[in-house]
Scaffold this motif. Structure first.
Motif, PDB file in Angstrom:
ATOM      1  N   ASN A 169      51.516  49.515  41.415  1.00 34.72           N
ATOM      2  CA  ASN A 169      51.025  48.293  40.781  1.00 34.72           C
ATOM      3  C   ASN A 169      52.211  47.440  40.357  1.00 34.72           C
ATOM      4  O   ASN A 169      53.366  47.897  40.345  1.00 34.72           O
ATOM      5  CB  ASN A 169      50.153  48.614  39.571  1.00 34.72           C
ATOM      6  N   THR A 184      48.957  44.313  37.377  1.00 33.91           N
ATOM      7  CA  THR A 184      47.807  44.535  38.258  1.00 33.91           C
ATOM      8  C   THR A 184      47.217  45.922  38.000  1.00 33.91           C
ATOM      9  O   THR A 184      47.892  46.819  37.512  1.00 33.91           O
ATOM     10  CB  THR A 184      48.201  44.422  39.747  1.00 33.91           C
ATOM     11  N   GLY A 188      49.406  46.814  43.984  1.00 30.51           N
ATOM     12  CA  GLY A 188      50.272  45.641  44.103  1.00 30.51           C
ATOM     13  C   GLY A 188      51.688  46.039  44.447  1.00 30.51           C
ATOM     14  O   GLY A 188      52.170  47.090  44.026  1.00 30.51           O
ATOM     15  N   ASP A 204      48.666  43.523  48.212  1.00 31.26           N
ATOM     16  CA  ASP A 204      47.708  44.293  47.432  1.00 31.26           C
ATOM     17  C   ASP A 204      47.828  45.793  47.662  1.00 31.26           C
ATOM     18  O   ASP A 204      47.166  46.590  46.987  1.00 31.26           O
ATOM     19  CB  ASP A 204      46.269  43.833  47.694  1.00 31.26           C
TER      20      ASP A 204
END
Length: 210
Positions: A169, A184, A188, A204
């Protein structure tokens, strides 16, 4: 490898001949204004040439310097800086125990360089003065951290971390160091900040994940 031993003679000692392969991966500098009619660039020149392995980095904000990594000074990658034309290359770090190193981004004022490296098997983010000196470790947990980027105002560092579990993330921390916060929640990687600092663009899913 591929060695051969000569026989000793009455008036000469035995001699050993051997071959050691050296992998050379070099950087190139391309003049983007040199393309001809079919788009082929005519001006491509060596950048800070050496006989070892180099990996590209980033231009400084004013375009006068380039940060990159190289094994030209040691068996492992270390951080180097050269002029934008490849001259005056100088080594900034001397870890000599890192498995990998990536030169990431310069601070907006050009005074600092963020990089990631794996020392003793732990991948963390460091910062060092662009003039050299002692690197400062910004992340110290057992999780993998990397791919950092500065905010446009130079106050924050955004980066990838798996500190919250197995998935990567986006996190951020104050540029001078301090408590980090998760940005996030559903994955991420590779954060990129918009020039006005209002948005983060990112993948993502981390390339490190299946």
């Amino acid at each position: 490898r591929h060695f051969s031993m000569s026989r000793a003679g009455a008036d000469r000692p035995a001699r050993l001949a051997f071959h050691t392969p050296i992998e050379q991966i070099s950087l190139r500098r391309v003049d983007l204004d040199s393309a001809d009619g079919d788009g082929t660039f005519q001006s491509i020149s060596p950048f800070a040439p050496a006989t070892r392995r180099d990996a590209p980095g980033r231009f400084s904000p004013d375009g006068s310097k380039v940060a990159f990594t190289s094994t030209r000074g040691s068996p492992d990658y270390e951080l180097w800086v050269a002029d934008s034309d490849g001259r005056n290359a100088r080594q900034l770090t001397s870890f000599r125990s890192n498995r990998v190193m990536v030169a990431q981004t310069w601070s907006p004022d050009g005074r600092w360089i963020l990089f990631e490296t794996a020392v003793d098997g732990n991948n963390d983010i460091y910062v060092i003065s662009s003039q050299g000196g002692t690197p400062r470790r910004l992340t110290a947990g057992p999780a993998i951290e990397g791919l950092p980027d500065w905010s446009s105002d130079g106050q924050w560092i955004y980066y990838l971390s798996i500190a919250s579990g197995t998935a990567a993330n986006i996190w951020r921390m104050p540029a001078h160091g301090g408590p980090a916060e998760q940005i996030t929640k559903d994955g991420g990687s590779e954060p990129q900040l918009s020039p006005d600092g209002r948005y983060i663009y990112y993948l993502d899913q981390s390339p490190m994940e299946p």
